[in-house]
Design a protein around this motif. Structure first.
Motif, PDB file in Angstrom:
ATOM      1  N   UNK A  11       0.822  -1.205   0.000  1.00  0.00           N
ATOM      2  CA  UNK A  11       0.000   0.000   0.000  1.00  0.00           C
ATOM      3  C   UNK A  11       0.860   1.260   0.000  1.00  0.00           C
ATOM      4  N   UNK A  12       0.242   2.334  -0.458  1.00  0.00           N
ATOM      5  CA  UNK A  12       0.805   3.676  -0.345  1.00  0.00           C
ATOM      6  C   UNK A  12      -0.050   4.391   0.682  1.00  0.00           C
ATOM      7  N   UNK A  43       4.720  10.285   3.465  1.00  0.00           N
ATOM      8  CA  UNK A  43       4.381   9.355   2.385  1.00  0.00           C
ATOM      9  C   UNK A  43       5.131   8.062   2.670  1.00  0.00           C
ATOM     10  N   UNK A  44       4.422   6.936   2.620  1.00  0.00           N
ATOM     11  CA  UNK A  44       5.040   5.659   2.984  1.00  0.00           C
ATOM     12  C   UNK A  44       4.498   4.554   2.080  1.00  0.00           C
ATOM     13  N   UNK A  58       2.138  -0.955   9.335  1.00  0.00           N
ATOM     14  CA  UNK A  58       2.865  -1.125   8.081  1.00  0.00           C
ATOM     15  C   UNK A  58       4.207  -1.780   8.343  1.00  0.00           C
ATOM     16  N   UNK A  59       4.662  -2.565   7.386  1.00  0.00           N
ATOM     17  CA  UNK A  59       6.015  -3.124   7.408  1.00  0.00           C
ATOM     18  C   UNK A  59       6.738  -2.629   6.164  1.00  0.00           C
ATOM     19  N   UNK A  77      -5.387   5.232  12.714  1.00  0.00           N
ATOM     20  CA  UNK A  77      -6.127   5.034  11.465  1.00  0.00           C
ATOM     21  C   UNK A  77      -6.783   6.322  10.967  1.00  0.00           C
ATOM     22  N   UNK A  78      -7.225   7.169  11.866  1.00  0.00           N
ATOM     23  CA  UNK A  78      -7.903   8.398  11.449  1.00  0.00           C
ATOM     24  C   UNK A  78      -6.961   9.395  10.797  1.00  0.00           C
ATOM     25  N   UNK A  79      -5.648   9.187  10.896  1.00  0.00           N
ATOM     26  CA  UNK A  79      -4.672  10.078  10.271  1.00  0.00           C
ATOM     27  C   UNK A  79      -4.395   9.688   8.828  1.00  0.00           C
ATOM     28  N   UNK A  80      -4.784   8.486   8.400  1.00  0.00           N
ATOM     29  CA  UNK A  80      -4.253   7.882   7.183  1.00  0.00           C
ATOM     30  C   UNK A  80      -5.223   7.845   6.013  1.00  0.00           C
ATOM     31  N   UNK A  81      -4.643   7.969   4.821  1.00  0.00           N
ATOM     32  CA  UNK A  81      -5.321   7.671   3.561  1.00  0.00           C
ATOM     33  C   UNK A  81      -4.513   6.535   2.935  1.00  0.00           C
TER      34      UNK A  81
END
Length: 92
Positions: A11-12, A43-44, A58-59, A77-81
Motif C-alpha cells: 500500500x501507499x 508518504x510511505x 505497516x512493514x 487510522x484516522x490520520x491515514x489515507x
C-alpha cells in the motif's frame, strides 16, 4: 508491481504526522511554526499488516527467505489515507 506475499497487500499511505518542538518562540515565530503544515505530510509504501478502526500497521521490509517482516510502524487510522498498490499474491 509484483507482491511476493500471499496475505498482505502493498500500500501507499499518506498522513499528517504529529510534531513537537521544545524551543522557545516569540509571538511571530509561534505563528509561523503553527502555519508550517507541509512539514507534517508523510508518504510511505509498505505491506499493510493490520488495519482496524484504531490503527494501521505497516512493514517496510519483507524477507522471502525467512518469511519475516521488518521496520514496523503503527499509525492512528484516522490520520491515514491508504491506497492499495499491489494486492496479495494469488495462491496456486
Amino acid at each position: 508491481m509484483r507482491n511476493p506475499h500471499s496475505k498482505y497487500p502493498i500500500v501507499y499511505v499518506e498522513w499528517d504526522d504529529a510534531t513537537a518542538n521544545a524551543d522557545w518562540f516569540d509571538a511571530e515565530e509561534l505563528r509561523e511554526w503553527c502555519l508550517d503544515y507541509h512539514k507534517l505530510k508523510i508518504h510511505h509504501i509498505g505491506w499493510l499488516i493490520k488495519k482496524d478502526s484504531r490503527c494501521i500497521v505497516l512493514a517496510s521490509r519483507y524477507s522471502e527467505d525467512t518469511a519475516s517482516f521488518g521496520e514496523l510502524q503503527m499509525i492512528p487510522a484516522t490520520w491515514c489515507k491508504v491506497t492499495i498498490l499491489a494486492p496479495p499474491k494469488k495462491k496456486c
